[in-house]
Design an enzyme around this catalytic site. Structure first.
Site, PDB file in Angstrom:
ATOM      1  N   HIS A 135       0.839  -1.200   0.000  1.00 20.95           N
ATOM      2  CA  HIS A 135       0.000   0.000   0.000  1.00 20.95           C
ATOM      3  C   HIS A 135       0.873   1.249   0.000  1.00 20.95           C
ATOM      4  CE1 HIS A 135      -3.296   2.732   0.878  1.00 20.95           C
ATOM      5  NE2 HIS A 135      -4.128   1.731   0.655  1.00 20.95           N
ATOM      6  N   HIS A 136       0.446   2.265  -0.761  1.00 11.24           N
ATOM      7  CA  HIS A 136       1.245   3.490  -0.889  1.00 11.24           C
ATOM      8  C   HIS A 136       1.315   4.254   0.437  1.00 11.24           C
ATOM      9  CE1 HIS A 136       3.501   6.429  -2.929  1.00 11.24           C
ATOM     10  NE2 HIS A 136       2.879   6.418  -4.087  1.00 11.24           N
ATOM     11  N   ALA A 137       0.395   3.992   1.357  1.00 13.60           N
ATOM     12  CA  ALA A 137       0.482   4.621   2.676  1.00 13.60           C
ATOM     13  C   ALA A 137       1.659   4.073   3.476  1.00 13.60           C
ATOM     14  CB  ALA A 137      -0.815   4.399   3.458  1.00 13.60           C
ATOM     15  N   ASN A 305       6.212   8.811   2.742  1.00 13.51           N
ATOM     16  CA  ASN A 305       6.306   9.433   1.427  1.00 13.51           C
ATOM     17  C   ASN A 305       6.976  10.786   1.545  1.00 13.51           C
ATOM     18  OD1 ASN A 305       4.394   7.740  -0.553  1.00 13.51           O
ATOM     19  ND2 ASN A 305       3.540   7.702   1.502  1.00 13.51           N
TER      20      ASN A 305
END
Length: 453
Positions: A135-137, A305
């Site tokens: 997941h990008h989180a 990120n």
């Protein structure tokens, strides 16, 4: 427990059935020279013994007072995350890409750590593949690439290397925030202090942006991108297409035009999009605008990120490939120059405010004339030397990214040895025959080489 940053929370908030928010990677390996025919099955048995799971793969979502946190999963079921797959016959690359397309369409269970690892057999010529999605989180593209590099060795003689979920933690990692309310407040206030300190520089840069846009109508300002079929609503079904291109050929074109490798890649993308949209009778008269992520990571951390964005015209309104490349080189150079005097925090805030109209439209669809960009083109640097995993040589690595409502195509690439590896992720319904973009990328490079002659 570790609180999620606002950027990481955004990826959770954006997720819905037609809009999965995980990223992935497809790696293609060849068998070690001394491997038996059942090598992949033996490898699967070895992986099942790797029961130690390290951060961030041992973290799952929880919440306290409405604030999401990462916390250690004490009941992690490794069989759910690590899967052994076999392609249907004849086991071509076509079947492999179809498998990745289907798996990348599926949402992940938020009650578990948000990652999967697929070991895939059934390819010809003594090869196998690995498809990983996270997941990008949990991670961004740069940190995921760093973990992949750590999983690989420089020599085929190194064996018993751990998989990506069992990598030992780095000795110099900073201590993570504790889970008390006081620690959470300290974290929030510390972040707020840094953000508030950026306001003067952010205000000056936004003022300069507005002034440039007023003086120059060709400037890539907030609402310049044209309407395009790339910017429709999407379904949850994905198509993934991937291909390798010669880095030497791309570099030679860049040197001849006094441009960077990334400039040439964007020119290839501009040609491919122009040709594809013309085939669909959907090419806008105005040039498409690309959003290009720029990594701001200045440490070796593997979580969260840390990215800024620039906007650049792709010159899809230009028929001449050489003219398109020169146009892109100038666009990207000017965007980088605007960021040169800003800190990472200031760049993040300028990016957030500049793209706020695009974010509002992406989330709601209520401002169709607020089209800030049409497509995302992202370049994640990869290993420069051949990599091996327990004797198996890495032959290619292809990024699998995110398509969203009103952003139906994502063009992500990475470099590996003497190759540039493209991964195109799009909505199957919105963009029919997506794989034709690969042929058009080839044509774009050939036209640039022809322009040199």
């Amino acid at each position: 427990m570790k609180p999620l940053s606002p950027a990481d929370q955004l990826f959770l908030w954006l997720e819905k059935r037609q809009q999965p928010m995980h990223v992935g990677g497809l790696q293609l390996f060849s068998f070690p020279d001394d491997a038996p025919d059942d090598y992949v099955a033996q490898l699967a048995d070895q992986l099942r013994q790797q029961t130690t799971v390290t951060a961030p793969f041992n973290q799952r979502l929880t919440s306290r007072f409405g604030q999401p946190y990462w916390t250690g999963d004490t009941q992690l079921d490794l069989e759910h995350h690590v899967r052994f797959e076999a392609l249907p016959t004849p086991g071509r690359i076509r079947e492999l890409l179809a498998f990745v397309s289907a798996e990348h369409s599926h949402l992940m269970d938020r009650e578990r750590p948000l990652w999967e690892f697929h070991l895939i057999e059934g390819l010809p010529d003594r090869r196998f593949a690995i498809y990983t999605k996270v997941h990008h989180a949990l991670v961004d593209g740069v940190s995921a690439m760093r973990m992949m590099k750590r999983m690989l060795a420089d020599s085929p003689t190194e064996r018993e290397l751990p998989p990506i979920w069992s990598l030992p933690p780095r000795a110099n990692r900073q201590p993570q925030p504790r889970g008390s309310v006081i620690d959470s407040l300290s974290h929030l206030l510390g972040q707020s202090g840094r953000q508030l300190g950026t306001l003067p520089a952010v205000a000056r840069e936004l003022l300069r942006t507005v002034q440039r846009a007023r003086r120059n109508p060709e400037y890539d300002s907030l609402f310049r991108a044209p309407r395009c079929i790339l910017n429709q609503k999407v379904t949850g079904s994905r198509r993934f297409a991937a291909q390798s291109y010669s880095l030497a050929r791309i570099r030679a074109v860049g040197e001849a035009f006094d441009a960077t490798v990334n400039d040439v890649v964007m020119a290839m993308c501009g040609h491919a999009l122009r040709a594809y949209l013309r085939s669909q009778s959907a090419l806008p008269e105005q040039s498409l605008i690309a959003m290009v992520p720029v990594s701001l990571r200045r440490d070796d951390s593997a979580e969260g990120n840390q990215v800024g964005m620039i906007l650049a015209s792709l010159g899809t309104d230009l028929a001449d490939s050489g003219e398109r490349l020169r146009h892109i080189h100038q666009e990207v150079g000017e965007a980088k120059a605007r960021y040169a005097s800003l800190s990472a925090e200031e760049i993040v805030n300028v990016t957030a405010l500049t793209l706020a109209p695009a974010g509002f439209h992406l989330l709601t669809g209520l401002a169709p004339t607020w089209q800030t960009f049409n497509v995302v083109i992202s370049n994640v640097p990869g290993p420069q030397q051949p990599g091996y995993w327990n004797g198996a040589r890495l032959e290619g690595m292809y990024p699998v990214s995110i398509a969203m409502d009103r952003m139906a195509l994502n063009m992500t690439l990475t470099s590996y040895c003497d190759q540039v590896e493209f991964g195109l992720t799009g909505c199957r319904r919105t963009l029919p025959s997506l794989q034709r973009l690969l042929d058009h990328l080839d044509e774009g490079l050939e036209e640039l080489e022809a322009a040199l002659r």
